[in-house]
Motif scaffolding. Structure first.
Motif, mmCIF file in Angstrom:
data_model
loop_
_atom_site.group_PDB
_atom_site.id
_atom_site.type_symbol
_atom_site.label_atom_id
_atom_site.label_comp_id
_atom_site.label_asym_id
_atom_site.label_seq_id
_atom_site.Cartn_x
_atom_site.Cartn_y
_atom_site.Cartn_z
ATOM 1 N N VAL A 130 55.912 109.737 35.847
ATOM 2 C CA VAL A 130 55.558 109.228 37.173
ATOM 3 C C VAL A 130 55.889 110.262 38.247
ATOM 4 N N VAL A 131 57.076 110.852 38.172
ATOM 5 C CA VAL A 131 57.488 111.855 39.161
ATOM 6 C C VAL A 131 56.530 113.042 39.143
ATOM 7 N N ASP A 132 56.177 113.513 37.954
ATOM 8 C CA ASP A 132 55.260 114.645 37.869
ATOM 9 C C ASP A 132 53.871 114.287 38.394
ATOM 10 N N HIS A 133 53.446 113.058 38.152
ATOM 11 C CA HIS A 133 52.123 112.630 38.604
ATOM 12 C C HIS A 133 52.019 112.690 40.124
ATOM 13 N N PHE A 134 53.053 112.248 40.824
ATOM 14 C CA PHE A 134 52.985 112.207 42.291
ATOM 15 C C PHE A 134 53.454 113.501 42.948
ATOM 16 N N GLY A 135 54.161 114.343 42.204
ATOM 17 C CA GLY A 135 54.552 115.640 42.741
ATOM 18 C C GLY A 135 55.399 115.544 43.993
ATOM 19 N N PRO A 147 50.740 112.288 31.203
ATOM 20 C CA PRO A 147 51.428 113.247 30.335
ATOM 21 C C PRO A 147 52.937 113.273 30.590
ATOM 22 N N VAL A 148 53.694 113.480 29.519
ATOM 23 C CA VAL A 148 55.136 113.696 29.586
ATOM 24 C C VAL A 148 55.373 115.153 29.212
ATOM 25 N N LYS A 149 55.801 115.962 30.167
ATOM 26 C CA LYS A 149 55.985 117.390 29.944
ATOM 27 C C LYS A 149 57.365 117.678 29.368
ATOM 28 N N ASN A 150 57.412 118.420 28.270
ATOM 29 C CA ASN A 150 58.661 118.861 27.636
ATOM 30 C C ASN A 150 59.536 117.714 27.152
ATOM 31 N N GLY A 151 58.918 116.606 26.768
ATOM 32 C CA GLY A 151 59.688 115.464 26.297
ATOM 33 C C GLY A 151 60.175 115.637 24.866
ATOM 34 N N LYS A 152 61.227 114.941 24.544
ATOM 35 C CA LYS A 152 61.759 114.887 23.186
ATOM 36 C C LYS A 152 61.072 113.798 22.373
ATOM 37 N N TRP A 153 60.731 112.685 23.043
ATOM 38 C CA TRP A 153 60.215 111.507 22.354
ATOM 39 C C TRP A 153 58.723 111.311 22.544
#
Length: 335
Positions: free
Chosen positions: A215-220, A130-136
Protein backbone atom coordinates in the motif's frame (compact mmCIF):
# COMPACT_ATOMS: atom_id res chain seq x y z
CA UNK A 1 13.28 -12.77 -1.47
CA UNK A 2 14.39 -9.84 0.66
CA UNK A 3 18.09 -9.02 0.73
CA UNK A 4 17.72 -6.81 3.79
CA UNK A 5 19.80 -7.72 6.81
CA UNK A 6 17.83 -8.35 10.02
CA UNK A 7 17.89 -5.52 12.54
CA UNK A 8 19.96 -6.49 15.63
CA UNK A 9 17.65 -7.63 18.43
CA UNK A 10 14.78 -7.90 15.94
CA UNK A 11 12.81 -10.53 17.87
CA UNK A 12 9.28 -9.26 18.24
CA UNK A 13 9.30 -9.65 22.03
CA UNK A 14 12.35 -7.42 22.43
CA UNK A 15 12.02 -3.63 22.75
CA UNK A 16 14.95 -1.75 21.21
CA UNK A 17 15.75 1.46 23.15
CA UNK A 18 16.20 4.62 21.12
CA UNK A 19 19.91 4.77 21.97
CA UNK A 20 20.47 1.43 20.21
CA UNK A 21 18.87 2.48 16.91
CA UNK A 22 20.79 3.76 13.92
CA UNK A 23 20.05 5.60 10.72
CA UNK A 24 18.27 8.73 9.61
CA UNK A 25 15.56 10.58 11.53
CA UNK A 26 12.06 11.54 10.44
CA UNK A 27 9.61 14.13 11.79
CA UNK A 28 6.73 13.09 14.04
CA UNK A 29 4.31 15.75 15.27
CA UNK A 30 2.68 15.48 18.69
CA UNK A 31 -0.26 17.08 20.49
CA UNK A 32 -1.84 16.28 23.83
CA UNK A 33 -5.10 17.83 22.59
CA UNK A 34 -7.44 14.86 22.25
CA UNK A 35 -10.32 16.72 20.66
CA UNK A 36 -11.73 17.55 17.21
CA UNK A 37 -9.59 20.70 17.24
CA UNK A 38 -6.45 18.78 18.15
CA UNK A 39 -7.01 16.31 15.34
CA UNK A 40 -7.60 19.12 12.87
CA UNK A 41 -4.46 21.03 13.90
CA UNK A 42 -2.14 18.05 13.65
CA UNK A 43 -3.67 16.88 10.37
CA UNK A 44 -2.70 20.21 8.83
CA UNK A 45 0.97 19.44 9.50
CA UNK A 46 0.98 16.52 7.07
CA UNK A 47 -1.85 17.28 4.62
CA UNK A 48 0.39 18.61 1.84
CA UNK A 49 1.04 15.00 0.79
CA UNK A 50 -2.64 14.44 0.01
CA UNK A 51 -3.66 15.48 -3.49
CA UNK A 52 -6.38 14.49 -5.94
CA UNK A 53 -8.98 11.98 -4.81
CA UNK A 54 -8.33 11.08 -1.17
CA UNK A 55 -9.32 7.92 0.65
CA UNK A 56 -9.37 7.95 4.45
CA UNK A 57 -8.41 4.54 5.83
CA UNK A 58 -10.24 4.34 9.13
CA UNK A 59 -11.20 1.41 11.36
CA UNK A 60 -14.93 2.08 11.65
CA UNK A 61 -15.41 -0.67 14.25
CA UNK A 62 -17.82 -3.42 15.13
CA UNK A 63 -21.31 -2.39 16.24
CA UNK A 64 -21.26 -0.08 19.28
CA UNK A 65 -17.51 -0.47 19.72
CA UNK A 66 -16.59 1.80 22.64
CA UNK A 67 -13.01 2.78 21.77
CA UNK A 68 -12.94 3.82 18.11
CA UNK A 69 -11.98 7.36 17.13
CA UNK A 70 -15.06 9.45 17.94
CA UNK A 71 -17.26 9.96 14.92
CA UNK A 72 -17.71 13.74 15.54
CA UNK A 73 -13.92 14.21 15.38
CA UNK A 74 -13.77 12.60 11.95
CA UNK A 75 -16.87 14.43 10.71
CA UNK A 76 -15.39 17.76 11.77
CA UNK A 77 -12.12 17.00 9.97
CA UNK A 78 -13.79 15.86 6.77
CA UNK A 79 -16.12 18.86 6.59
CA UNK A 80 -13.27 21.29 7.24
CA UNK A 81 -10.49 19.78 5.15
CA UNK A 82 -11.62 16.82 3.03
CA UNK A 83 -15.18 17.42 1.83
CA UNK A 84 -14.69 15.31 -1.31
CA UNK A 85 -12.96 12.39 0.43
CA UNK A 86 -14.35 8.93 1.17
CA UNK A 87 -13.71 6.68 4.14
CA UNK A 88 -12.31 3.41 2.80
CA UNK A 89 -12.65 -0.03 4.39
CA UNK A 90 -12.69 -3.71 3.45
CA UNK A 91 -14.76 -6.63 4.69
CA UNK A 92 -13.41 -8.82 7.47
CA UNK A 93 -11.88 -12.29 7.31
CA UNK A 94 -13.73 -13.41 10.46
CA UNK A 95 -17.50 -13.76 10.62
CA UNK A 96 -18.87 -10.74 12.41
CA UNK A 97 -20.60 -7.40 11.93
CA UNK A 98 -18.49 -6.54 8.85
CA UNK A 99 -18.07 -9.97 7.21
CA UNK A 100 -20.27 -9.24 4.18
CA UNK A 101 -20.87 -5.97 2.42
CA UNK A 102 -24.52 -5.98 3.50
CA UNK A 103 -23.67 -6.53 7.17
CA UNK A 104 -20.81 -4.06 6.92
CA UNK A 105 -23.10 -1.31 5.65
CA UNK A 106 -25.60 -2.01 8.44
CA UNK A 107 -22.77 -1.66 10.96
CA UNK A 108 -21.64 1.62 9.42
CA UNK A 109 -25.14 3.00 9.97
CA UNK A 110 -25.25 1.74 13.57
CA UNK A 111 -21.92 3.41 14.34
CA UNK A 112 -22.87 6.70 12.68
CA UNK A 113 -20.57 6.69 9.66
CA UNK A 114 -23.26 8.26 7.50
CA UNK A 115 -21.98 11.80 6.95
CA UNK A 116 -19.70 11.00 3.99
CA UNK A 117 -19.26 8.23 1.43
CA UNK A 118 -17.82 4.95 2.74
CA UNK A 119 -16.19 2.82 0.08
CA UNK A 120 -15.99 -0.88 0.95
CA UNK A 121 -13.11 -1.40 -1.42
CA UNK A 122 -13.53 -5.15 -1.96
CA UNK A 123 -17.29 -4.93 -2.58
CA UNK A 124 -16.73 -5.47 -6.30
CA UNK A 125 -13.60 -7.61 -6.24
CA UNK A 126 -9.85 -7.45 -5.75
CA UNK A 127 -6.65 -6.18 -7.28
CA UNK A 128 -3.12 -7.46 -6.73
CA UNK A 129 -0.52 -4.88 -5.73
CA UNK A 130 3.16 -5.83 -6.00
CA UNK A 131 5.19 -6.53 -2.85
CA UNK A 132 8.79 -5.45 -3.48
CA UNK A 133 11.59 -7.46 -1.83
CA UNK A 134 9.19 -9.47 0.32
CA UNK A 135 10.06 -12.66 2.15
CA UNK A 136 6.55 -14.13 1.98
CA UNK A 137 4.82 -12.45 -0.95
CA UNK A 138 5.39 -11.03 -4.40
CA UNK A 139 1.89 -9.53 -4.46
CA UNK A 140 -0.98 -8.86 -2.11
CA UNK A 141 -4.68 -8.83 -2.91
CA UNK A 142 -6.43 -5.60 -1.98
CA UNK A 143 -9.93 -4.28 -2.36
CA UNK A 144 -10.14 -3.35 -6.05
CA UNK A 145 -11.34 0.19 -5.37
CA UNK A 146 -7.99 1.18 -3.85
CA UNK A 147 -7.04 1.93 -7.45
CA UNK A 148 -9.62 4.74 -7.56
CA UNK A 149 -7.66 6.98 -5.15
CA UNK A 150 -4.72 9.29 -5.74
CA UNK A 151 -3.84 9.66 -2.05
CA UNK A 152 -4.43 7.82 1.21
CA UNK A 153 -4.88 9.39 4.65
CA UNK A 154 -4.28 6.67 7.24
CA UNK A 155 -6.23 7.69 10.35
CA UNK A 156 -5.53 5.12 13.05
CA UNK A 157 -6.72 4.40 16.55
CA UNK A 158 -3.55 3.07 18.17
CA UNK A 159 -4.30 0.25 20.63
CA UNK A 160 -3.42 -3.32 21.50
CA UNK A 161 -4.28 -6.29 19.33
CA UNK A 162 -5.02 -9.89 20.24
CA UNK A 163 -2.78 -11.33 17.53
CA UNK A 164 -0.64 -8.39 16.37
CA UNK A 165 0.33 -7.15 19.84
CA UNK A 166 -0.54 -3.61 18.81
CA UNK A 167 -2.51 -2.02 16.02
CA UNK A 168 -1.00 1.11 14.52
CA UNK A 169 -0.76 2.52 11.01
CA UNK A 170 0.98 -0.62 9.78
CA UNK A 171 -1.89 -2.85 10.87
CA UNK A 172 -4.54 -0.37 9.70
CA UNK A 173 -3.42 -0.65 6.08
CA UNK A 174 -1.68 -4.05 6.13
CA UNK A 175 -4.81 -5.83 7.28
CA UNK A 176 -7.36 -3.13 6.57
CA UNK A 177 -6.71 -2.72 2.83
CA UNK A 178 -6.32 -6.44 2.11
CA UNK A 179 -9.57 -7.86 0.81
CA UNK A 180 -11.64 -10.00 3.17
CA UNK A 181 -11.34 -13.34 1.41
CA UNK A 182 -8.03 -13.61 -0.45
CA UNK A 183 -5.62 -11.00 0.95
CA UNK A 184 -6.48 -11.45 4.60
CA UNK A 185 -6.30 -15.23 4.19
CA UNK A 186 -2.80 -14.86 2.73
CA UNK A 187 -1.73 -12.97 5.84
CA UNK A 188 -3.46 -15.09 8.50
CA UNK A 189 -3.63 -18.66 7.22
CA UNK A 190 -1.24 -21.24 5.81
CA UNK A 191 -2.68 -22.53 2.51
CA UNK A 192 -4.61 -25.73 3.14
CA UNK A 193 -4.76 -25.25 6.91
CA UNK A 194 -8.00 -25.86 8.76
CA UNK A 195 -7.03 -23.18 11.31
CA UNK A 196 -7.67 -19.72 9.86
CA UNK A 197 -5.49 -18.11 12.56
CA UNK A 198 -2.50 -20.49 12.43
CA UNK A 199 0.11 -17.87 11.51
CA UNK A 200 1.40 -15.92 14.50
CA UNK A 201 4.28 -14.03 16.06
CA UNK A 202 7.20 -13.07 13.76
CA UNK A 203 5.74 -14.62 10.63
CA UNK A 204 2.38 -12.93 11.07
CA UNK A 205 4.02 -9.53 11.70
CA UNK A 206 6.14 -9.93 8.58
CA UNK A 207 3.21 -10.95 6.39
CA UNK A 208 1.10 -8.04 7.64
CA UNK A 209 3.98 -5.62 7.11
CA UNK A 210 4.60 -6.81 3.55
CA UNK A 211 0.94 -6.12 2.84
CA UNK A 212 1.32 -2.63 4.28
CA UNK A 213 4.42 -2.09 2.14
CA UNK A 214 2.38 -2.82 -0.97
CA UNK A 215 0.00 0.00 0.00
CA UNK A 216 2.78 2.45 0.93
CA UNK A 217 4.62 1.77 -2.33
CA UNK A 218 1.42 2.14 -4.34
CA UNK A 219 0.73 5.65 -3.04
CA UNK A 220 4.36 6.75 -2.91
CA UNK A 221 4.62 10.38 -1.75
CA UNK A 222 0.83 10.68 -1.45
CA UNK A 223 0.21 8.94 1.86
CA UNK A 224 0.11 10.43 5.36
CA UNK A 225 -0.45 9.02 8.83
CA UNK A 226 -2.16 10.05 12.08
CA UNK A 227 -2.24 7.82 15.19
CA UNK A 228 -4.69 8.63 17.99
CA UNK A 229 -3.41 7.32 21.36
CA UNK A 230 -6.70 7.32 23.24
CA UNK A 231 -8.84 4.56 24.83
CA UNK A 232 -6.01 2.07 24.32
CA UNK A 233 -7.35 -1.32 25.30
CA UNK A 234 -5.14 -4.38 24.84
CA UNK A 235 -7.91 -5.47 22.45
CA UNK A 236 -8.44 -4.36 18.87
CA UNK A 237 -11.54 -2.42 17.82
CA UNK A 238 -12.52 -5.54 15.87
CA UNK A 239 -13.58 -7.00 19.24
CA UNK A 240 -16.24 -4.32 19.67
CA UNK A 241 -18.07 -4.39 23.00
CA UNK A 242 -16.12 -7.51 24.01
CA UNK A 243 -12.84 -5.55 24.13
CA UNK A 244 -10.87 -5.69 27.37
CA UNK A 245 -11.32 -2.65 29.66
CA UNK A 246 -9.04 0.31 29.00
CA UNK A 247 -6.38 0.76 31.68
CA UNK A 248 -3.64 2.64 29.77
CA UNK A 249 -3.64 6.44 30.12
CA UNK A 250 -4.57 8.59 27.15
CA UNK A 251 -1.47 10.21 25.63
CA UNK A 252 -2.29 12.33 22.58
CA UNK A 253 -2.19 12.38 18.79
CA UNK A 254 0.78 11.82 16.45
CA UNK A 255 1.20 12.65 12.77
CA UNK A 256 3.95 11.86 10.27
CA UNK A 257 4.70 11.11 6.64
CA UNK A 258 6.75 8.09 7.79
CA UNK A 259 4.80 4.95 8.71
CA UNK A 260 7.62 3.39 10.71
CA UNK A 261 8.41 6.58 12.61
CA UNK A 262 4.79 7.13 13.68
CA UNK A 263 4.26 3.55 14.86
CA UNK A 264 7.66 3.51 16.56
CA UNK A 265 6.93 6.81 18.33
CA UNK A 266 3.53 5.48 19.44
CA UNK A 267 5.15 2.39 20.94
CA UNK A 268 7.90 4.51 22.51
CA UNK A 269 5.37 6.78 24.20
CA UNK A 270 3.64 3.76 25.72
CA UNK A 271 6.96 2.44 27.02
CA UNK A 272 7.76 5.92 28.41
CA UNK A 273 4.75 5.72 30.73
CA UNK A 274 5.20 4.54 34.29
CA UNK A 275 5.45 0.77 34.54
CA UNK A 276 2.19 0.61 36.44
CA UNK A 277 0.45 2.47 33.59
CA UNK A 278 1.91 0.59 30.64
CA UNK A 279 2.36 -2.95 31.93
CA UNK A 280 -0.79 -4.43 30.36
CA UNK A 281 -0.24 -2.97 26.90
CA UNK A 282 3.49 -3.72 26.94
CA UNK A 283 2.77 -7.31 27.95
CA UNK A 284 0.34 -7.61 25.04
CA UNK A 285 2.90 -6.24 22.57
CA UNK A 286 5.76 -8.42 23.76
CA UNK A 287 3.81 -11.65 24.32
CA UNK A 288 2.56 -11.55 20.71
CA UNK A 289 5.99 -10.51 19.36
CA UNK A 290 4.27 -7.40 17.99
CA UNK A 291 7.46 -5.33 18.01
CA UNK A 292 8.59 -7.31 14.98
CA UNK A 293 6.32 -5.00 12.97
CA UNK A 294 8.79 -2.20 13.64
CA UNK A 295 12.05 -3.97 12.89
CA UNK A 296 10.63 -5.55 9.74
CA UNK A 297 9.41 -2.18 8.46
CA UNK A 298 13.00 -0.98 8.88
CA UNK A 299 14.42 -4.01 7.09
CA UNK A 300 12.05 -3.41 4.19
CA UNK A 301 13.08 0.24 3.93
CA UNK A 302 9.64 1.59 4.85
CA UNK A 303 10.93 4.41 7.07
CA UNK A 304 13.04 5.37 10.04
CA UNK A 305 12.83 4.23 13.66
CA UNK A 306 14.58 7.42 14.79
CA UNK A 307 12.69 10.71 14.72
CA UNK A 308 12.33 14.24 16.04
CA UNK A 309 9.18 14.48 18.19
CA UNK A 310 7.77 17.97 17.56
CA UNK A 311 5.34 19.39 20.13
CA UNK A 312 2.80 21.50 18.25
CA UNK A 313 1.26 22.64 21.54
CA UNK A 314 4.45 24.56 22.42
CA UNK A 315 5.70 26.45 19.37
CA UNK A 316 6.92 23.36 17.54
CA UNK A 317 9.66 22.64 20.03
CA UNK A 318 11.29 19.22 20.00
CA UNK A 319 10.22 17.26 23.06
CA UNK A 320 11.48 14.15 24.81
CA UNK A 321 9.32 11.09 25.25
CA UNK A 322 9.47 11.52 29.01
CA UNK A 323 8.23 15.12 28.84
CA UNK A 324 5.49 14.13 26.41
CA UNK A 325 3.93 11.75 28.94
CA UNK A 326 4.83 13.42 32.24
CA UNK A 327 1.36 14.91 32.79
CA UNK A 328 -0.76 11.91 31.83
CA UNK A 329 -3.18 10.61 34.44
CA UNK A 330 -4.54 7.10 34.92
CA UNK A 331 -7.34 6.27 32.53
CA UNK A 332 -10.69 7.45 33.86
CA UNK A 333 -9.19 9.90 36.35
CA UNK A 334 -10.11 13.57 36.15
CA UNK A 335 -7.44 16.05 35.20
Amino acid sequence: MSNQKPVPGAGGEHYIPYSERTGAESIVYFTRDLSPEGLLRIYRRINSALTGKVGIKLHTGEQHGPNIIPRPWVENLIKAELPEASIVETNTYYEGDRYTTRKHRETLKVNGWTFCPVDIMDEDGTTALPVKNGKWFTEMYMGKNILNYDSLFVLTHFKGHTQGGFGGSNKNIGIGCADGRIGKAMIHTTPGSADMWDIAKEEFMERMTESAKAVVDHFGQHIAFVNVLRNMSVSCDCEGTAAAPVVTPNIGILASLDILAIDQASVDLVYALKESDHKDLVKRMESRHGLRQLTYMKELGMGNDRYHLIDIDHEDQEISLEDAVKDVVPFGAEK
